[in-house]
Structure formats: C-alpha cells, structure tokens
Design an enzyme around this catalytic site. Structure first.
Site, PDB file in Angstrom:
ATOM      1  N   GLY A 209       0.814  -1.204   0.000  1.00  0.00           N
ATOM      2  CA  GLY A 209       0.000   0.000   0.000  1.00  0.00           C
ATOM      3  C   GLY A 209       0.843   1.245   0.000  1.00  0.00           C
ATOM      4  N   PRO A 211       2.507   4.852   0.938  1.00  0.00           N
ATOM      5  CA  PRO A 211       3.062   5.294   2.208  1.00  0.00           C
ATOM      6  C   PRO A 211       1.990   6.008   3.034  1.00  0.00           C
ATOM      7  CG  PRO A 211       4.434   6.039   0.374  1.00  0.00           C
ATOM      8  CD  PRO A 211       3.211   5.430  -0.217  1.00  0.00           C
ATOM      9  N   GLY A 212       2.022   5.750   4.328  1.00  0.00           N
ATOM     10  CA  GLY A 212       1.095   6.465   5.207  1.00  0.00           C
ATOM     11  C   GLY A 212      -0.256   5.813   5.349  1.00  0.00           C
ATOM     12  N   GLY A 214      -0.897   3.130   6.877  1.00  0.00           N
ATOM     13  CA  GLY A 214      -1.071   2.473   8.166  1.00  0.00           C
ATOM     14  C   GLY A 214      -0.559   1.044   8.216  1.00  0.00           C
ATOM     15  N   LYS A 215       0.412   0.715   7.373  1.00  0.00           N
ATOM     16  CA  LYS A 215       0.915  -0.651   7.344  1.00  0.00           C
ATOM     17  C   LYS A 215       1.647  -0.990   8.651  1.00  0.00           C
ATOM     18  CE  LYS A 215       3.064   0.093   3.365  1.00  0.00           C
ATOM     19  NZ  LYS A 215       2.558   1.426   2.984  1.00  0.00           N
ATOM     20  N   THR A 216       2.447  -0.055   9.132  1.00  0.00           N
ATOM     21  CA  THR A 216       3.169  -0.296  10.383  1.00  0.00           C
ATOM     22  C   THR A 216       2.199  -0.452  11.546  1.00  0.00           C
ATOM     23  OG1 THR A 216       4.972   1.039   9.524  1.00  0.00           O
ATOM     24  CG2 THR A 216       4.999   0.566  11.869  1.00  0.00           C
ATOM     25  N   HIS A 431      -4.780  33.996 -15.229  1.00  0.00           N
ATOM     26  CA  HIS A 431      -4.399  32.582 -15.343  1.00  0.00           C
ATOM     27  C   HIS A 431      -5.367  31.691 -14.545  1.00  0.00           C
ATOM     28  CE1 HIS A 431      -1.257  29.308 -15.570  1.00  0.00           C
ATOM     29  NE2 HIS A 431      -1.937  28.903 -14.504  1.00  0.00           N
ATOM     30  N   GLU A 432      -5.574  32.041 -13.299  1.00  0.00           N
ATOM     31  CA  GLU A 432      -6.449  31.196 -12.469  1.00  0.00           C
ATOM     32  C   GLU A 432      -7.890  31.266 -12.958  1.00  0.00           C
ATOM     33  OE1 GLU A 432      -4.958  29.152 -10.831  1.00  0.00           O
ATOM     34  OE2 GLU A 432      -3.038  30.188 -10.751  1.00  0.00           O
TER      35      GLU A 432
HETATM   36  C1  NHX Z   1       8.382  31.451 -12.061  1.00  0.00           C
HETATM   37  N1  NHX Z   1       6.626  30.932 -10.396  1.00  0.00           N
HETATM   38  O1  NHX Z   1       8.919  30.351 -11.955  1.00  0.00           O
HETATM   39  C2  NHX Z   1       7.480  31.966 -10.975  1.00  0.00           C
HETATM   40  C3  NHX Z   1       8.275  32.565  -9.877  1.00  0.00           C
HETATM   41  C4  NHX Z   1       1.435  31.015 -13.745  1.00  0.00           C
HETATM   42  C5  NHX Z   1       0.188  32.503 -12.221  1.00  0.00           C
HETATM   43  N2  NHX Z   1       8.590  32.209 -13.106  1.00  0.00           N
HETATM   44  O2  NHX Z   1      -0.377  26.976 -12.584  1.00  0.00           O
HETATM   45  O3  NHX Z   1       2.604  29.763  -9.559  1.00  0.00           O
HETATM   46  O4  NHX Z   1       5.820  30.316 -12.344  1.00  0.00           O
HETATM   47  O5  NHX Z   1      -2.739  27.542 -11.708  1.00  0.00           O
HETATM   48  C6  NHX Z   1       2.220  23.477  -7.374  1.00  0.00           C
HETATM   49  C7  NHX Z   1       1.620  23.745  -8.603  1.00  0.00           C
HETATM   50  C8  NHX Z   1       5.676  26.617  -8.373  1.00  0.00           C
HETATM   51  C9  NHX Z   1       3.376  24.128  -7.025  1.00  0.00           C
HETATM   52  C10 NHX Z   1       2.206  24.643  -9.468  1.00  0.00           C
HETATM   53  C11 NHX Z   1       5.103  25.706  -7.519  1.00  0.00           C
HETATM   54  C12 NHX Z   1       3.971  26.205  -9.985  1.00  0.00           C
HETATM   55  C13 NHX Z   1       0.724  27.893 -10.749  1.00  0.00           C
HETATM   56  C14 NHX Z   1       5.783  27.830 -10.497  1.00  0.00           C
HETATM   57  C15 NHX Z   1       0.560  30.222 -11.533  1.00  0.00           C
HETATM   58  N3  NHX Z   1      -1.628  27.785 -11.022  1.00  0.00           N
HETATM   59  N4  NHX Z   1       3.824  28.964 -11.207  1.00  0.00           N
HETATM   60  C16 NHX Z   1      -0.459  27.514 -11.533  1.00  0.00           C
HETATM   61  C17 NHX Z   1       2.685  29.308 -10.667  1.00  0.00           C
HETATM   62  C18 NHX Z   1       5.863  30.191 -11.178  1.00  0.00           C
HETATM   63  C19 NHX Z   1       5.127  26.861  -9.613  1.00  0.00           C
HETATM   64  C20 NHX Z   1       3.958  25.041  -7.876  1.00  0.00           C
HETATM   65  C21 NHX Z   1       3.378  25.296  -9.097  1.00  0.00           C
HETATM   66  C22 NHX Z   1       1.160  31.364 -12.301  1.00  0.00           C
HETATM   67  C23 NHX Z   1       1.455  29.014 -11.467  1.00  0.00           C
HETATM   68  C24 NHX Z   1       5.045  29.120 -10.494  1.00  0.00           C
HETATM   69 ZN    ZN Z   2      -2.008  27.115 -13.719  1.00  0.00          ZN
END
Ligand code: NHX
Ligand code: ZN
Length: 621
Positions: A209, A211-212, A214-216, A431-432
């Site tokens: 399974g 990780p985490g 609960g196997k242990t 973007h979002e």
């Molecule tokens: C860069 N950071 O690297 C800058 C500093 C495109 C509005 N130029 O897609 O934050 O680009 O919908 C989990 C998931 C870092 C952890 C995505 C850690 C992405 C995230 C890089 C939004 N949301 N990109 C996204 C974003 C970036 C990064 C993450 C991650 C942005 C995008 C980070």
């Molecule tokens: Zn994104």
C-alpha cells in the site's frame, strides 16, 4: 590469546569512553563559551543592517562568519543589549563597510582577526586525532573488530509482548485487511493448532500500500492482539556502508525473534532490500544482494511451526525480487488501500478523539473534502487544524480550521507576497480565472471549490482547487480530455487576455502532458496506436533499446500532440466565447483575492453564454 584481567580492561575502556564523551561535549561548549553568546540577541543580517541604518547600533565586531556587538538599547539592568548575527557568509560586502563607516564613524567597529592558519588547521586536526585514538582504544579493548561491528549494528526496535498496546481497535478504515490479519493473530496465539488439518501456516505476509496508509500500525496491532513480541526494522536499515553488515543484521534479527517465539518480525520498506537482484546496474549492489540472499535463507530456514511470522510492507511490490514472493516465502499479499470516504471518516474519528470539536462539525464532511488522503495525512490534518484553532484563540476546532488545514497540507502555508506588481497580479488572476472558467464549462470535470491569487508555501503564485464530489475510481476518456483542457486554460487565458504567455505554466503543462501520454501509452485511448499498453514512460537507456519501433515512437509523439492540441482548441473556444466572463472573474480575483465555488457561480449566473452552452467550434473533439 592471553586474557587480560577483567578489571584493567574495564577501567581502560571506561577511560576511553570518557575521553570520547568529553571531546564531544567539551567541543561545542568551548566554542559557545569563547563566543560569549550567552545572552546576545540573535539578529538576522537584514535586521542588523536596518538597525545600523537607524543608528541603533553602538558597537560592532565583524567576524568571519558572525557580527557581534552592542545596541544603544539598554536592558532592564541598564546594560547595553548585546547582539549577534550569525551565518553572514556571502553577505560581507563593501557596502557593509561603507555602512559601518557612515554609522559608527568614531571607530567603534572592528574586524575580528581571522584564525591563523595554524589555529585553523591544528586544532580540528588534533581533535580528530584524539577522537580516533579514543575510539580505537574502545574498539581494541572491547574485543577487536567483531564487536566493533556490534557498535554499528542497529538493534531492531523491540516491543515486548503486552508492551505494544496497539490493537485492531486503533486501526480504523481497514476492516477487510483486519479480517485477513486476524488469521495470523490466531496462529500466533496458538501455533500448534494450525497444522491439525495439515494446513500450512502462513510464513510471510506482504502488506502492500501507499506510504502512510497504516501498514506499520497494522503490523503492531497484529502483535498487540496476539500478545507476542514485535521486532520492527526498516529495510533501509539493512542497506549500510559495509558489505556483510546487512546480512548479519538479518541473521541477528531472526535469531532474536526465534529466541522469543512466538513472535512477529516486521520489515518496513522491504523494497529497499528486496529489489530484484541485479536490477541496479553493474556493480555496487553486492551488499543488497547479500542481504537479500540472507533474508531468503532465513525465510526458508525457520520452521513456521515455531510461531514466527514475518510481516513486511512495501509500496512497490512489482519491484521485488520474484524469489521473495514464491510459495513458502512472502506468499500472501494484503493490499492496504487508500481509505475510502467511510474509512477516512473512521480514521478521522480516531485521531479526533483527543481534540475538542465544534458542535457544528461533522467528520463525514471533512472526509468528503479529503479524497486521496491516507491515514498519516488525516492525522496531520487533525493536528494542523487543532494548532490553527489554538492560534486563532478558539476553544474548539471548526470546519474552517479543517479547510485551511487541508490547503496547508496540499500546498503549504499561505504566502502573501508583500510586493507583487499590479501587472503580475493581473496575470496571476487571469491565469487562475482561465483554469476555473474552462473547468466550469466542461461537463466532466470536478467542480471548482476555490480560486485564489494568494500564493502558497509550495511556490505556487495562485491556484485553482477542485472538489472531487466522491472518490472517483475510474476516469473516462472524456474526463481526461477535459482535465487537460482545464490545465491548459490558465496559459491560454493569459494569451487571450494579455496577448502573450508567461513561464509560469511549467507545472500545468507537465501534468497535462503526462495525462495525454498515459492516455496513449497506458490506457490504449489512441485510435492510431490501438488498445495496447506501451508501458510506463520509455525505460530505454540508449538508442535502439526501446521495446517498440521508431515508427511507433513517432506515432506516440504525434498522438500525444494531437490530444493536447484538441484539448487546447476546446479550451480556447470556451475562453474566446466567454472573454467577458473571463475578465469579470479575474477582476473579482484581483479585488477579493479568493473566490469560493459559490462566488464563482454567482458571476457565471450573470454572464453569457451560460457555462453549459458548448460553442459549435468546440465540438471538434
Ligand atoms: C516562475 N513561479 O517560476 C514563478 C516565480 C502562472 C500565475 N517564473 O499553474 O505559480 O511560475 O494555476 C504546485 C503547482 C511553483 C506548485 C504549481 C510551484 C507552480 C501555478 C511555479 C501560476 N496555477 N507557477 C499555476 C505558478 C511560477 C510553480 C507550484 C506550481 C502562475 C502558477 C510558479
Ligand atoms: Zn495554472
């Protein structure tokens, strides 16, 4: 060999041990004393510079890696407050000297002399030699190299019978697994009766399974229920520096377990020793192979009638050496799945026993918000929620703490960057909004739970959170297509609204491409390539190694590309026909930073066309 009188030997050994202890203890103490840092206030380099600029520093001594001195501030006894900046390192710059000159012009700063080369080399060298001398004294006095090895030997963690008060009561959410394991408990309780009808008792049981899960805990519960001693070791404990140590640990472990039979041995992370022999490339794996061989020998050697059972855990059973899972060895596998909705609710109940919950709270709801979480995650969640409630000055834990706890576990704590340029804030919002709008307009995606432009500790500047309504076990081709579209929606929205894309899309593209690749290579969803499984990723290490032809390789690339292109077209059509809605959502995001599902729905309800209306141009895929 002549035997030394015991008393002398003991005394010398004691002296040597004291020597070692003194060096270990005295070293750091001496350093601490010489620095006199007892009451100095720790400052960061930034704080120090700020205080310097504000004229709050009275004197400073600039060392190689530290800055020490006093502030103008006085403490309660009227003495100047001492401060200390550590880990300066790189930041020593000309700028600092200028700053010091400007703000401490009367020469009340000085540079500490760097340690002379002699000091720097001789002192640590002498310490090292002394330690070696003392250690070798210990080793030689305690009977030579053989017992030196005992020094290295990690003892298995032993829980004596009755001492591990874990029972099946403590294991929530794994009812089926518990049913299977009860049989083993029966055997351990009454080893003799098992073979009455000629049945062969189980020897090794493999818990499989993630990780985490609960196997242990399950293993401990088996021992607890049976009331037998429980020897627990982790597979990686066996894989050590010296060839032969691992094998001798295996021998040692089984010897100890046999001496205490009936007993239970538990080896966590069995894959660390049990990987298929010779799978790790040329050379360097003799140690693991020896350990594995020894394990096989012990497995065959011990007589199950004596009441020893071996439990092991792994999350990658397919990597195990086939010899391990042959009959008479680990011939039973028990799958410890990620808990489902009901299981998660039960697990939450166990962990929430000692936490005061709001009356309004329903752990069923929390369980519904945590698909994919395993037991360890849920334990963390309860803890995180309790800490948050305490921080907020509440006397009980409410749903909002659980909600924030979930997000913290998924993405880290909130990180509100103080300084985000408006243009970038706008880009993050667009973007979002793009993700959210595309997801909301495609029928087979999870509903949007929340959209935010508040960054998180994992580095994401903004994100869209989905809420899987129930545990989805299977994903249809359409739902995968739609998931890719919504992943591409972010970047596309940037392009459509702001004229060009940015480099923030790496993770979105990675995830989207991975889905498309698996559709083609694993799920047989490409008409061109047919219902074939081409295996996970290419395992080839060189050209000509790949299990399929170059022609096929090209077709795979083309099909992945086609799926991505079609998903992009679908997302683009949605965003272009709803450009106004897209801008509306991003404007609200800039203003309010976070929109929950309801707020998003309200915006969508006032907008045209309605989310459900699929534009004609999107029907191509
Ligand atoms: C860069 N950071 O690297 C800058 C500093 C495109 C509005 N130029 O897609 O934050 O680009 O919908 C989990 C998931 C870092 C952890 C995505 C850690 C992405 C995230 C890089 C939004 N949301 N990109 C996204 C974003 C970036 C990064 C993450 C991650 C942005 C995008 C980070
Ligand atoms: Zn994104």
């Amino acid at each position: 060999m002549m035997k030394r009188p015991r008393s002398t030997r003991d005394r010398r050994q004691k002296v040597a041990l004291w020597l070692v202890a003194c060096i270990f203890l005295a070293g750091p103490a001496a350093v601490a004393l010489s620095r006199g840092s007892g009451t100095a206030r720790p400052l960061s380099y930034g704080q120090f510079r700020k205080q310097l600029e504000r004229g709050e520093v009275a004197s400073a001594i600039v060392g190689v890696a530290t800055i020490e001195g006093t502030l103008r501030e006085r403490d309660s006894s009227g003495a100047p407050v001492a401060f200390r900046v550590s880990r300066v390192g790189m930041e020593h710059d000309q700028d600092l000297i200028r700053l010091l000159d400007d703000h401490l012009p009367d020469g009340s700063y000085s540079a500490e002399e760097p340690p002379s080369p002699i000091q720097a080399l001789v002192f640590p060298g002498a310490m090292f030699l002394l330690m070696i001398a003392a250690l070798s004294l210990v080793i030689s006095r305690s009977g030579g190299f053989g017992s030196a090895m005992a020094f290295v030997k990690s003892r298995p963690k032993l829980y004596a019978a009755g001492e591990a008060p874990v029972t099946f009561e403590d294991v929530a959410g794994h009812d089926e697994v518990v049913t299977e394991l009860r049989e083993i408990v029966e055997f351990l309780r009454t080893p003799g009766e098992f073979g009455l009808l000629g049945g062969r008792p189980p020897k090794g049981v493999l818990l499989v399974g993630a990780p985490g899960t609960g196997k242990t805990l399950l293993a401990r519960a088996v021992a607890g229920e049976a009331g037998v001693p429980f020897f627990s070791l982790c597979g990686s404990d066996f894989v050590e520096l010296f060839v032969g140590v691992g094998a001798s640990r295996v021998r040692n472990l089984f010897a100890r377990a046999q001496a205490k039979a009936p007993s239970l041995i538990f080896i966590d992370e069995l894959d660390a020793i049990g990987k298929a022999r010779g799978s790790g490339g040329p050379g360097g794996h003799d140690e693991r192979d020896q350990t594995l061989n020894q394990l096989l020998v012990e497995l065959d050697g011990f007589d199950a009638d004596r009441g020893i059972i071996l439990l092991a855990a792994t999350n990658r059973p397919e990597t195990l050496d086939p010899a391990l899972v042959r009959p008479g060895r680990f011939d039973r596998q028990v799958v410890v799945d990620r808990p489902d909705l009901i299981g998660r609710a039960q697990i939450l109940k166990v962990h929430a026993r000692s936490v005061p919950l709001d009356e309004s709270i329903n752990l069923q709801m929390v369980a519904a918000m945590t698909p994919g979480f395993v037991g360890a995650d849920l334990a963390n969640l309860v803890n995180e929620a309790a800490l948050l409630a305490a921080r907020r000055g509440k006397t009980s834990v409410g749903l909002s703490e659980f909600e924030e706890g979930i997000e913290r576990l998924i993405a880290g704590p909130e990180r509100r960057q103080r300084l985000i340029r408006l243009a970038e804030k706008r880009r993050i919002a667009v973007h979002e909004a793009g993700h959210a709008l595309v997801a909301r307009c495609l029928p087979e995606t999870d509903p949007v739970h929340k959209v935010t432009i508040i960054g998180r500790g994992n580095g994401a500047l903004g994100y869209t959170l989905y809420r899987p309504e129930e545990d989805r076990l299977l994903h249809t081709r359409t739902s995968l297509d739609h998931a890719i579209s919504s992943l591409l929606g972010g970047t596309l929205a940037e392009e459509i609204v702001l004229g060009e894309v940015s480099d923030g899309c790496t993770s979105d593209l990675q995830r989207a491409t991975q889905i498309a690749r698996r559709m083609v290579m694993e799920f047989g969803m490409s008409p061109l390539l047919g219902r074939l499984n081409y295996g996970r990723e290419a395992t080839s290490s060189g050209p000509g190694d790949s299990p399929w032809s170059e022609q096929t390789a090209r077709e795979i690339d083309l099909e992945i590309r086609r799926i991505m292109d079609e998903a992009e077209a679908r997302a683009r059509a949605i965003l272009e026909t709803r450009r106004a809605t897209l801008e509306r959502i991003s404007a609200e995001l800039i203003e309010r930073e976070t929109l929950d599902g309801g707020a998003l729905e309200r915006i969508l309800a006032e907008s045209h066309p309605a989310p459900g209306a699929v534009p004609a141009s999107a029907s191509i895929a």
